[in-house]
Write a protein that holds these residues in place. Structure first.
Motif, mmCIF file in Angstrom:
data_model
loop_
_atom_site.group_PDB
_atom_site.id
_atom_site.type_symbol
_atom_site.label_atom_id
_atom_site.label_comp_id
_atom_site.label_asym_id
_atom_site.label_seq_id
_atom_site.Cartn_x
_atom_site.Cartn_y
_atom_site.Cartn_z
ATOM 1 N N SER A 109 0.968 -1.173 -0.149
ATOM 2 C CA SER A 109 0.080 -0.016 -0.093
ATOM 3 C C SER A 109 0.936 1.379 -0.036
ATOM 4 C CB SER A 109 -0.887 -0.024 1.222
ATOM 5 O OG SER A 109 -1.672 -1.054 1.161
ATOM 6 N N GLY A 110 1.933 1.002 0.736
ATOM 7 C CA GLY A 110 2.947 2.231 0.752
ATOM 8 C C GLY A 110 3.599 2.777 -0.644
ATOM 9 N N LEU A 111 3.726 1.588 -1.520
ATOM 10 C CA LEU A 111 4.348 1.830 -2.808
ATOM 11 C C LEU A 111 3.209 2.345 -3.689
ATOM 12 C CD1 LEU A 111 6.623 -1.403 -3.205
ATOM 13 C CD2 LEU A 111 7.500 1.077 -2.742
ATOM 14 N N LEU A 112 2.038 1.621 -3.492
ATOM 15 C CA LEU A 112 0.809 2.254 -4.251
ATOM 16 C C LEU A 112 0.581 3.691 -4.107
ATOM 17 C CD1 LEU A 112 -1.770 -0.625 -4.710
ATOM 18 C CD2 LEU A 112 -0.588 0.330 -6.547
ATOM 19 N N ALA A 113 0.675 4.138 -2.703
ATOM 20 C CA ALA A 113 0.200 5.572 -2.278
ATOM 21 C C ALA A 113 1.242 6.298 -2.981
ATOM 22 C CB ALA A 113 0.091 5.837 -0.824
ATOM 23 N N THR A 114 2.762 5.923 -2.573
ATOM 24 C CA THR A 114 3.694 6.876 -3.296
ATOM 25 C C THR A 114 3.527 6.770 -4.656
ATOM 26 O OG1 THR A 114 5.084 5.881 -1.599
ATOM 27 C CG2 THR A 114 6.333 6.998 -3.380
ATOM 28 N N VAL A 399 -7.531 2.277 -4.394
ATOM 29 C CA VAL A 399 -7.280 0.900 -4.062
ATOM 30 C C VAL A 399 -6.652 1.283 -2.363
ATOM 31 C CG1 VAL A 399 -5.753 -1.183 -4.056
ATOM 32 C CG2 VAL A 399 -7.110 0.018 -6.012
ATOM 33 N N VAL A 400 -5.937 1.919 -2.425
ATOM 34 C CA VAL A 400 -5.090 2.108 -0.745
ATOM 35 C C VAL A 400 -6.303 2.678 0.119
ATOM 36 C CG1 VAL A 400 -3.424 3.187 0.477
ATOM 37 C CG2 VAL A 400 -3.015 2.534 -1.912
ATOM 38 N N GLN A 401 -7.318 3.553 -0.281
ATOM 39 C CA GLN A 401 -8.031 3.954 0.563
ATOM 40 C C GLN A 401 -9.099 2.972 1.106
ATOM 41 O OE1 GLN A 401 -10.253 7.248 -1.317
ATOM 42 N NE2 GLN A 401 -8.669 8.658 -0.932
ATOM 43 N N ALA A 402 -9.463 1.986 0.190
ATOM 44 C CA ALA A 402 -10.350 0.866 0.292
ATOM 45 C C ALA A 402 -9.569 -0.068 1.333
ATOM 46 C CB ALA A 402 -10.622 0.150 -0.794
ATOM 47 N N VAL A 403 -8.393 -0.332 1.191
ATOM 48 C CA VAL A 403 -7.441 -1.380 2.041
ATOM 49 C C VAL A 403 -7.405 -0.788 3.353
ATOM 50 C CG1 VAL A 403 -5.349 -2.289 2.370
ATOM 51 C CG2 VAL A 403 -6.258 -2.452 0.177
ATOM 52 N N CYS A 404 -7.396 0.541 3.524
ATOM 53 C CA CYS A 404 -6.888 1.240 4.590
ATOM 54 C C CYS A 404 -8.285 1.216 5.638
ATOM 55 C CB CYS A 404 -6.716 2.711 4.494
ATOM 56 S SG CYS A 404 -6.364 3.780 6.093
ATOM 57 N N SER A 405 -9.436 1.208 4.865
ATOM 58 C CA SER A 405 -10.664 1.018 5.715
ATOM 59 C C SER A 405 -10.773 -0.423 6.520
ATOM 60 C CB SER A 405 -11.953 1.221 4.758
ATOM 61 O OG SER A 405 -12.369 2.432 4.596
ATOM 62 N N ALA A 435 -17.625 1.158 -0.244
ATOM 63 C CA ALA A 435 -17.792 1.976 -0.937
ATOM 64 C C ALA A 435 -16.546 2.509 -1.868
ATOM 65 C CB ALA A 435 -18.403 3.316 -0.191
ATOM 66 N N MET A 436 -15.434 2.327 -1.154
ATOM 67 C CA MET A 436 -14.148 2.708 -2.036
ATOM 68 C C MET A 436 -14.147 1.609 -3.154
ATOM 69 S SD MET A 436 -13.041 5.570 -1.368
ATOM 70 C CE MET A 436 -13.729 6.908 -0.113
ATOM 71 N N LEU A 437 -14.213 0.405 -2.679
ATOM 72 C CA LEU A 437 -14.244 -0.635 -3.846
ATOM 73 C C LEU A 437 -15.135 -0.350 -4.819
ATOM 74 C CD1 LEU A 437 -13.734 -3.817 -1.799
ATOM 75 C CD2 LEU A 437 -12.032 -2.658 -3.118
ATOM 76 N N GLY A 438 -16.355 0.118 -4.673
ATOM 77 C CA GLY A 438 -17.165 0.395 -5.855
ATOM 78 C C GLY A 438 -17.063 1.443 -6.468
ATOM 79 N N VAL A 439 -16.102 2.400 -5.968
ATOM 80 C CA VAL A 439 -15.566 3.640 -6.521
ATOM 81 C C VAL A 439 -14.633 3.160 -7.663
ATOM 82 C CG1 VAL A 439 -14.453 5.903 -6.693
ATOM 83 C CG2 VAL A 439 -16.253 5.359 -5.059
ATOM 84 N N VAL A 440 -13.672 2.157 -7.158
ATOM 85 C CA VAL A 440 -12.772 1.568 -8.078
ATOM 86 C C VAL A 440 -13.347 0.920 -9.301
ATOM 87 C CG1 VAL A 440 -10.972 -0.087 -8.422
ATOM 88 C CG2 VAL A 440 -11.035 1.262 -6.161
ATOM 89 N N VAL A 441 -14.701 0.079 -9.134
ATOM 90 C CA VAL A 441 -15.235 -0.368 -10.030
ATOM 91 C C VAL A 441 -15.715 0.628 -11.281
ATOM 92 C CG1 VAL A 441 -17.157 -1.677 -10.827
ATOM 93 C CG2 VAL A 441 -15.916 -2.500 -8.728
ATOM 94 N N LEU A 442 -16.362 1.555 -10.569
ATOM 95 C CA LEU A 442 -16.846 2.753 -11.537
ATOM 96 C C LEU A 442 -15.671 3.193 -12.429
ATOM 97 C CD1 LEU A 442 -19.015 4.869 -9.226
ATOM 98 C CD2 LEU A 442 -19.705 3.530 -10.877
ATOM 99 N N LEU A 443 -14.444 3.465 -11.810
ATOM 100 C CA LEU A 443 -13.366 3.908 -12.654
ATOM 101 C C LEU A 443 -12.800 2.916 -13.619
ATOM 102 C CD1 LEU A 443 -10.926 5.597 -13.334
ATOM 103 C CD2 LEU A 443 -9.733 4.650 -11.195
ATOM 104 N N VAL A 444 -12.869 1.671 -13.388
ATOM 105 C CA VAL A 444 -12.442 0.713 -14.408
ATOM 106 C C VAL A 444 -13.467 0.580 -15.571
ATOM 107 C CG1 VAL A 444 -12.047 -1.806 -14.802
ATOM 108 C CG2 VAL A 444 -11.061 -0.757 -12.699
ATOM 109 N N SER A 445 -14.787 0.716 -15.246
ATOM 110 C CA SER A 445 -15.764 0.586 -16.277
ATOM 111 C C SER A 445 -16.074 1.805 -16.974
ATOM 112 C CB SER A 445 -17.128 -0.065 -15.345
ATOM 113 O OG SER A 445 -17.553 1.136 -14.526
ATOM 114 N N ASN A 446 -15.456 2.899 -16.579
ATOM 115 C CA ASN A 446 -15.591 4.069 -17.220
ATOM 116 C C ASN A 446 -14.323 4.757 -17.784
ATOM 117 O OD1 ASN A 446 -18.899 4.834 -16.951
ATOM 118 N ND2 ASN A 446 -18.229 3.997 -15.119
ATOM 119 N N MET A 447 -13.278 4.003 -17.861
ATOM 120 C CA MET A 447 -11.880 4.597 -17.933
ATOM 121 C C MET A 447 -11.860 4.929 -19.310
ATOM 122 S SD MET A 447 -8.796 2.754 -16.541
ATOM 123 C CE MET A 447 -8.963 1.292 -17.656
#
Length: 503
Positions: A109-114, A399-405, A435-447
């Motif tokens: 997660s640290g590498l992803l956030a960075t 993704v990091v925000q979802a994992v943090c929850s 909800a954050m995972l749902g937003v990731v899905v929204l992003l992937v489906s609307n990229m």
């Protein structure tokens, strides 16, 4: 640990190993709020996102999208801030997830956030250069190549980080105050004039309309995108006064304050045009007319000219804030010696300013290389550089925000059962994570739709794979350290401010 007003003694790891730390007491509550809100870049979020949301997303329901996003992010922040009261770490997500879900998840997660914050800066350099080039041409007739403005922004960002967070804070306060003022002037003027040509309409703030329109998913994604960076409050804990109180307050103020502002300004922009005219303006060759037309009608043409300049300074403020975020994540990884060579380079702070000066320089070089690569590839600084890198960084940070929850859930169950609360440490992080995972899905489906003319870009197609590669690298390297260098593995995500150390 006694904390003085200068460059303090080191922070410490769980094994009480001294490491370099940032300058303490350098910033107060308002300073942290300004730094976080600057990453959201209100004027860039409004003028850059709302027209697209109205034309191609959920239409006049765009303000309602911000309302929905504000509620979701506020729920997420309840769990996030509960953890911030126990852990003060410059690595923020890196430290939180390491304590909650373990060192392997923490490093990934640290590498992803960075990675996210590293690519956000060149993304903002792209949109800053576009705004600057267009405004100068429109108002003076002068043509300056966009790369000249890119070099300018790189220099400003590098200088601000070198001299410490207090210098960056002063710059951001001025830049942020002016951009918020001009947007508020438009919105308040519309309200005082009775709500536009057809009066007030409440359809734009009806939550039901957030889920209607050409592509409701795209509109909701852009609403969440507009908040990216609000969570950066936690990474200033080590430099703030009384971080246990300041960071939770600053986070909630950022989420709710920005949310109310977004809802009101986007609502008044639509109302000031009239619903049908708003959709027409947003879909025109000049989508900024959605904001410029009511500003000119209710405030004056001078305000339109000012707004154009403030779009430049607003994107500069946002890029500067992201530069500070990236430098602090690089510094947090470096000072723990994830790679031994990093501890005495990017893991060091400036002897006088207490700033992550070397990490800031590294971030400047990386940003320059990315900008150069996109320029060499012939990418437009806005539709190419900004859009592609912003989507890439947003996917990583969501993704990091979802994992943090989910890390919050585990942390309080295993470390502080006495502090567990049915809502703050259970329901809120669970709902926020889902909800954050749902937003990731929204992003992937609307990229593809979000990328517009770059929908066929190789960078866009590679985005999910790049995010997965960074996370996989973190997992793999953590497992390597666990087997080959357990003493270094033990340090992952464990550098916290001593006076707020987990007990």
């Amino acid at each position: 640990m006694a904390v003085d007003e200068g460059v303090a003694p080191a922070a410490r790891t769980d094994d009480d190993e001294a490491v370099h730390r940032l300058k303490p007491n350098a910033v107060g509550l308002l300073g942290v709020v300004f730094m976080a809100v600057a990453t959201a870049a209100p004027i860039t979020a409004m003028t850059g996102n709302v027209p697209f949301m109205v034309s191609s997303g959920n239409g006049i329901g765009a303000p309602a999208s911000y309302l929905v996003a504000m509620v979701v992010l506020a729920i997420f922040s309840v769990g996030f801030t509960s953890m911030a009261k126990h852990i003060t770490s410059t690595g923020a997500f890196y430290g939180f997830i390491s304590y909650g879900l373990g060192r392997t998840a923490g490093l990934a997660s640290g590498l992803l956030a960075t990675f996210a914050y590293v690519v956000f800066e060149p993304a903002l350099i792209g949109i800053f250069s576009t705004f600057a080039t267009n405004t100068l041409k429109d108002q003076t007739g002068a043509h300056v190549p966009w790369w000249a403005f890119a070099v300018l922004m790189l220099a400003v960002n590098a200088t601000g980080t070198w001299f410490g967070v207090s210098v960056a804070e002063k710059l951001l306060v001025v830049l942020l105050a002016t951009e918020v003022t001009v947007l508020a002037a438009m919105a308040v003027s519309v309200a005082l004039h009775g709500g536009g040509p057809h009066g007030f309409t409440f359809a734009p703030v009806d939550p039901v309309n957030a889920f209607k329109g050409t592509s409701a998913g795209l509109g909701l994604f852009f609403a969440f995108w507009s908040w990216v960076g609000f969570e950066s409050t936690a990474m200033y804990g080590e430099e703030s006064r009384d971080p246990k109180k300041i960071i939770p307050k600053a986070t909630m103020i950022s989420v709710l304050g920005v949310g109310v502002f977004y809802v009101f300004v986007s609502w008044m922009a639509i109302t000031g045009n009239g619903e049908a005219a708003a959709v027409k303006a947003a879909s025109s060759p000049n989508p900024l007319a959605l904001f410029f037309d009511p500003t000119e009608r209710y405030v004056g043409h001078w305000a339109v000219d000012v707004m154009q300049w403030l779009m430049i300074t607003g994107s500069l403020a946002c890029g500067m804030a992201f530069h500070n975020c990236a430098a602090r994540y690089l510094y947090a990884l470096g000072r723990e010696g994830v790679l031994p060579s990093l501890k005495n380079t990017i893991g060091r702070t400036h002897a006088r300013h207490g700033s992550p000066h070397l990490a800031g320089l590294v971030q400047t070089v990386v940003s320059a290389v990315l900008i150069g690569a996109f320029w060499a590839a012939g990418k437009d600084p806005y539709t190419g550089t900004y859009v592609l890198l912003a989507i890439l960084g947003t996917m990583a940070i969501l993704v990091v925000q979802a994992v943090c929850s989910f890390a919050v859930l585990v942390y309080f169950r295993s470390h502080h059962p006495e502090s567990r609360h049915w809502f703050r440490t259970l329901v809120a992080p669970l709902v926020g994570g889902i909800a954050m995972l749902g937003v990731v899905v929204l992003l992937v489906s609307n990229m593809g739709a979000a990328a517009g003319p770059e929908s066929g870009s190789l960078v866009l197609k590679a985005t999910p794979w790049l995010v997965a590669l960074v996370a996989g690298t973190g997992i793999g390297y953590a497992q390597y350290l666990k087997r080959r260098s357990p003493e270094r593995y033990a340090l992952i995500g464990r550098t916290v401010l001593e006076e707020t150390k987990e007990r």
